[in-house]
Motif scaffolding. Sequence first.
Motif, PDB file in Angstrom:
ATOM      1  N   LEU A  55      27.461  30.426  56.686  1.00 39.13           N
ATOM      2  CA  LEU A  55      27.689  31.192  55.931  1.00 39.13           C
ATOM      3  C   LEU A  55      27.709  32.098  56.359  1.00 39.13           C
ATOM      4  O   LEU A  55      28.035  33.245  55.912  1.00 39.13           O
ATOM      5  CB  LEU A  55      26.544  30.833  54.244  1.00 39.13           C
ATOM      6  N   ASP A  56      25.770  32.408  57.019  1.00 40.50           N
ATOM      7  CA  ASP A  56      26.106  34.106  57.698  1.00 40.50           C
ATOM      8  C   ASP A  56      27.357  34.075  58.273  1.00 40.50           C
ATOM      9  O   ASP A  56      28.081  35.885  58.175  1.00 40.50           O
ATOM     10  CB  ASP A  56      25.652  34.440  58.472  1.00 40.50           C
ATOM     11  N   ALA A  57      27.965  33.686  59.014  1.00 33.40           N
ATOM     12  CA  ALA A  57      29.412  33.492  59.667  1.00 33.40           C
ATOM     13  C   ALA A  57      30.764  34.117  58.315  1.00 33.40           C
ATOM     14  O   ALA A  57      31.433  35.330  58.612  1.00 33.40           O
ATOM     15  CB  ALA A  57      30.081  32.497  60.236  1.00 33.40           C
ATOM     16  N   VAL A  58      30.355  33.170  57.388  1.00 34.16           N
ATOM     17  CA  VAL A  58      31.049  34.080  56.515  1.00 34.16           C
ATOM     18  C   VAL A  58      31.201  35.078  55.157  1.00 34.16           C
ATOM     19  O   VAL A  58      32.297  35.958  55.595  1.00 34.16           O
ATOM     20  CB  VAL A  58      31.684  32.387  55.677  1.00 34.16           C
ATOM     21  N   ASN A  59      29.822  35.151  55.636  1.00 31.42           N
ATOM     22  CA  ASN A  59      29.381  36.850  54.729  1.00 31.42           C
ATOM     23  C   ASN A  59      29.766  37.638  56.100  1.00 31.42           C
ATOM     24  O   ASN A  59      30.290  38.917  55.511  1.00 31.42           O
ATOM     25  CB  ASN A  59      28.261  36.400  55.018  1.00 31.42           C
ATOM     26  N   LEU A  60      30.004  37.825  57.303  1.00 35.30           N
ATOM     27  CA  LEU A  60      30.397  38.659  58.234  1.00 35.30           C
ATOM     28  C   LEU A  60      32.072  38.725  58.047  1.00 35.30           C
ATOM     29  O   LEU A  60      32.024  40.147  58.195  1.00 35.30           O
ATOM     30  CB  LEU A  60      30.050  38.260  59.830  1.00 35.30           C
ATOM     31  N   ALA A  61      33.013  37.849  57.468  1.00 36.41           N
ATOM     32  CA  ALA A  61      33.577  38.133  57.418  1.00 36.41           C
ATOM     33  C   ALA A  61      34.223  39.040  56.256  1.00 36.41           C
ATOM     34  O   ALA A  61      34.964  40.031  56.247  1.00 36.41           O
ATOM     35  CB  ALA A  61      35.340  36.857  57.567  1.00 36.41           C
ATOM     36  N   ALA A  62      33.494  38.541  55.482  1.00 42.17           N
ATOM     37  CA  ALA A  62      33.421  39.143  53.786  1.00 42.17           C
ATOM     38  C   ALA A  62      33.194  40.572  53.857  1.00 42.17           C
ATOM     39  O   ALA A  62      33.614  41.875  53.098  1.00 42.17           O
ATOM     40  CB  ALA A  62      32.876  38.395  53.281  1.00 42.17           C
ATOM     41  N   GLN A  63      32.280  41.394  54.792  1.00 41.80           N
ATOM     42  CA  GLN A  63      31.329  42.652  54.876  1.00 41.80           C
ATOM     43  C   GLN A  63      32.691  43.109  56.160  1.00 41.80           C
ATOM     44  O   GLN A  63      32.303  44.544  55.885  1.00 41.80           O
ATOM     45  CB  GLN A  63      30.159  42.415  55.723  1.00 41.80           C
ATOM     46  N   HIS A  64      33.096  42.794  56.510  1.00 44.15           N
ATOM     47  CA  HIS A  64      33.776  43.581  57.454  1.00 44.15           C
ATOM     48  C   HIS A  64      35.113  42.983  57.858  1.00 44.15           C
ATOM     49  O   HIS A  64      35.997  42.490  58.653  1.00 44.15           O
ATOM     50  CB  HIS A  64      33.524  43.448  59.088  1.00 44.15           C
ATOM     51  N   PRO A  65      36.108  43.782  56.299  1.00 48.91           N
ATOM     52  CA  PRO A  65      37.723  42.686  56.334  1.00 48.91           C
ATOM     53  C   PRO A  65      38.500  43.437  57.379  1.00 48.91           C
ATOM     54  O   PRO A  65      39.575  43.124  57.533  1.00 48.91           O
ATOM     55  CB  PRO A  65      38.099  43.387  54.739  1.00 48.91           C
ATOM     56  N   ASP A  66      38.357  44.483  57.712  1.00 49.79           N
ATOM     57  CA  ASP A  66      38.845  44.763  58.853  1.00 49.79           C
ATOM     58  C   ASP A  66      38.771  43.933  60.484  1.00 49.79           C
ATOM     59  O   ASP A  66      39.641  44.945  61.199  1.00 49.79           O
ATOM     60  CB  ASP A  66      38.685  46.821  59.403  1.00 49.79           C
ATOM     61  N   ARG A  67      38.162  43.598  60.325  1.00 53.13           N
ATOM     62  CA  ARG A  67      37.970  42.968  61.615  1.00 53.13           C
ATOM     63  C   ARG A  67      38.441  41.091  61.398  1.00 53.13           C
ATOM     64  O   ARG A  67      38.394  40.409  60.140  1.00 53.13           O
ATOM     65  CB  ARG A  67      35.973  42.247  62.432  1.00 53.13           C
ATOM     66  N   LEU A  89      34.686  28.104  51.341  1.00 51.66           N
ATOM     67  CA  LEU A  89      34.006  28.560  50.928  1.00 51.66           C
ATOM     68  C   LEU A  89      35.036  29.944  51.420  1.00 51.66           C
ATOM     69  O   LEU A  89      35.114  30.949  50.869  1.00 51.66           O
ATOM     70  CB  LEU A  89      32.032  28.954  51.686  1.00 51.66           C
ATOM     71  N   ALA A  90      35.522  30.110  52.452  1.00 47.71           N
ATOM     72  CA  ALA A  90      35.933  31.639  52.672  1.00 47.71           C
ATOM     73  C   ALA A  90      37.531  31.378  51.983  1.00 47.71           C
ATOM     74  O   ALA A  90      38.148  32.552  51.389  1.00 47.71           O
ATOM     75  CB  ALA A  90      36.509  31.275  53.897  1.00 47.71           C
ATOM     76  N   GLU A  91      37.943  30.074  51.945  1.00 51.30           N
ATOM     77  CA  GLU A  91      39.190  30.298  50.744  1.00 51.30           C
ATOM     78  C   GLU A  91      39.151  30.590  49.105  1.00 51.30           C
ATOM     79  O   GLU A  91      39.669  30.943  48.934  1.00 51.30           O
ATOM     80  CB  GLU A  91      39.765  28.313  50.645  1.00 51.30           C
ATOM     81  N   GLN A  92      37.681  30.131  49.188  1.00 51.62           N
ATOM     82  CA  GLN A  92      37.445  30.440  47.629  1.00 51.62           C
ATOM     83  C   GLN A  92      36.826  31.962  47.775  1.00 51.62           C
ATOM     84  O   GLN A  92      37.423  32.301  46.327  1.00 51.62           O
ATOM     85  CB  GLN A  92      36.023  29.513  47.091  1.00 51.62           C
ATOM     86  N   ARG A  93      36.568  32.865  48.368  1.00 51.55           N
ATOM     87  CA  ARG A  93      36.248  34.259  48.348  1.00 51.55           C
ATOM     88  C   ARG A  93      37.639  34.861  48.534  1.00 51.55           C
ATOM     89  O   ARG A  93      37.595  36.254  48.585  1.00 51.55           O
ATOM     90  CB  ARG A  93      35.099  34.198  49.072  1.00 51.55           C
ATOM     91  N   GLY A  94      38.547  33.628  49.270  1.00 49.53           N
ATOM     92  CA  GLY A  94      39.819  34.448  49.422  1.00 49.53           C
ATOM     93  C   GLY A  94      39.743  35.454  50.798  1.00 49.53           C
ATOM     94  O   GLY A  94      40.535  36.372  51.317  1.00 49.53           O
ATOM     95  N   LEU A  95      38.997  35.344  51.840  1.00 47.86           N
ATOM     96  CA  LEU A  95      39.042  35.994  52.635  1.00 47.86           C
ATOM     97  C   LEU A  95      40.164  35.228  54.094  1.00 47.86           C
ATOM     98  O   LEU A  95      40.555  34.173  54.041  1.00 47.86           O
ATOM     99  CB  LEU A  95      37.686  35.398  53.884  1.00 47.86           C
ATOM    100  N   GLU A  96      41.167  36.519  53.775  1.00 48.88           N
ATOM    101  CA  GLU A  96      42.104  36.442  54.854  1.00 48.88           C
ATOM    102  C   GLU A  96      41.831  36.804  56.798  1.00 48.88           C
ATOM    103  O   GLU A  96      42.479  36.158  57.361  1.00 48.88           O
ATOM    104  CB  GLU A  96      43.014  37.207  54.699  1.00 48.88           C
ATOM    105  N   ASN A  97      40.657  37.060  57.125  1.00 47.24           N
ATOM    106  CA  ASN A  97      40.224  37.021  58.191  1.00 47.24           C
ATOM    107  C   ASN A  97      38.698  36.306  58.520  1.00 47.24           C
ATOM    108  O   ASN A  97      38.627  36.721  59.882  1.00 47.24           O
ATOM    109  CB  ASN A  97      39.553  38.725  57.806  1.00 47.24           C
ATOM    110  N   PHE A  98      39.223  35.036  58.259  1.00 42.28           N
ATOM    111  CA  PHE A  98      38.275  34.159  59.140  1.00 42.28           C
ATOM    112  C   PHE A  98      38.624  33.161  59.095  1.00 42.28           C
ATOM    113  O   PHE A  98      39.257  32.255  58.473  1.00 42.28           O
ATOM    114  CB  PHE A  98      37.123  33.469  57.750  1.00 42.28           C
ATOM    115  N   SER A  99      38.996  32.385  60.214  1.00 42.83           N
ATOM    116  CA  SER A  99      38.935  31.221  61.122  1.00 42.83           C
ATOM    117  C   SER A  99      38.160  31.006  61.431  1.00 42.83           C
ATOM    118  O   SER A  99      37.046  31.245  62.299  1.00 42.83           O
ATOM    119  CB  SER A  99      40.492  31.342  61.504  1.00 42.83           C
ATOM    120  N   VAL A 100      38.747  29.660  61.966  1.00 43.29           N
ATOM    121  CA  VAL A 100      37.269  28.776  62.554  1.00 43.29           C
ATOM    122  C   VAL A 100      38.194  27.997  63.951  1.00 43.29           C
ATOM    123  O   VAL A 100      39.663  27.314  63.445  1.00 43.29           O
ATOM    124  CB  VAL A 100      37.121  27.256  61.736  1.00 43.29           C
ATOM    125  N   LEU A 101      37.507  27.845  65.125  1.00 44.37           N
ATOM    126  CA  LEU A 101      38.663  27.665  66.384  1.00 44.37           C
ATOM    127  C   LEU A 101      37.553  25.891  66.238  1.00 44.37           C
ATOM    128  O   LEU A 101      36.409  26.032  66.705  1.00 44.37           O
ATOM    129  CB  LEU A 101      38.010  27.813  67.858  1.00 44.37           C
TER     130      LEU A 101
END
Length: 357
Positions: A55-67, A89-101
């Motif tokens: 969840l912290d990783a998802v929040n990191l993406a939410a807090q830094h949309p430029d990364r 969660l990333a999809e629900q929050r509409g985060l396009e800057n979060f991906s998973v390897l």
Amino acid sequence: MEPRIHSISTFSRAQNVWIAALSNASPVEPNDRIMSGLAATNAKPSDVWIPDSTLDAVNLAAQHPDREVVFFAIGFETTAPANAMAVHLAEQRGLENFSVLVSHVLVPRAIDAIVSSPTNRVDGFLAAGHVCSVMGTWQYEPLVARFGIVPEGVDIRPSRATAGDVVIVSGPIGQHGVANMSRREGLEFGTEMTSDSAPLNGLVAAMLDAFRDLHVLRDATRGGVTASLCEIAGAGRVGIEYEESLIPVPDDVAAACSFLGLDAMSIANEDKLVATVPTDALDDVLGAMHAHPLGTDACVIGRVVDDHPGVATTAFGACRVVDVPLGEQLPASADPAAPCDRVGQTHSVGAGRDLAA
């Protein structure tokens, strides 16, 4: 580990990309191995984050949309649900800057590799129960078929529980779980609580020597004796009745459970087993258990039934249905209307589909 670290090197060199990786290494300097591995791929320390959770990783993406945050999802089967939830969660929050390897590994493949090695000296494995809670036990069956050596005449699957069997517990329950809870939560009960963890292989061998055709053996670990009985009842499509007054609970465990509002039957054990055996073998099996140091207090707590699966009554007509424990036990609610158990009740265990009938 190293090949997976190197596989992320392409992302680490990209512009405006942050790598987020959980660390399951030693609690002392846990980041060293991941950090040093990523350093070898020319990743800058400032671009590598070690979050406390997915969840912290998802929040990191939410807090830094430029990364672009790339979560390094590595681990065994038990990490897969949390990693999948991060994607959800990333999809629900509409985060396009979060991906998973995705870099998961599987326990059976690790076991296969070890046993297949020409230098292997391992005689057996203790399968991880928390992995089985995610994947089930089916994935181990091919390994048993290829490598396992099961003594002739031994079949202790829960599906072999048979009406008329007696149910045995190898000794007093709950001490390990209460001791762990005491240390973890800093609780004081007026006496020092210590774990009674011990290997059960010697006790099991003694039982099998006394009677080869034991019907069921189960270790009462996570979920305690209750979970074991529920598993047996479900797999065997039978009912199990047990008398609460027959359950061996040490006084200090009973006091702790009373204080915290917990059920000793659902507390984890690390040195107790549950067995079902035919009635005509009871004396032989109990005799062998009582002669072993880990079975001196073994006792009968109930029986397997098929006439009224999951239902039992006392002389006073009181009964209670017991289900598989969910989650971790917590102290009882302060609500005076909250239900409580009554000493001396007869409890029944069985599949819900049978009880509904």
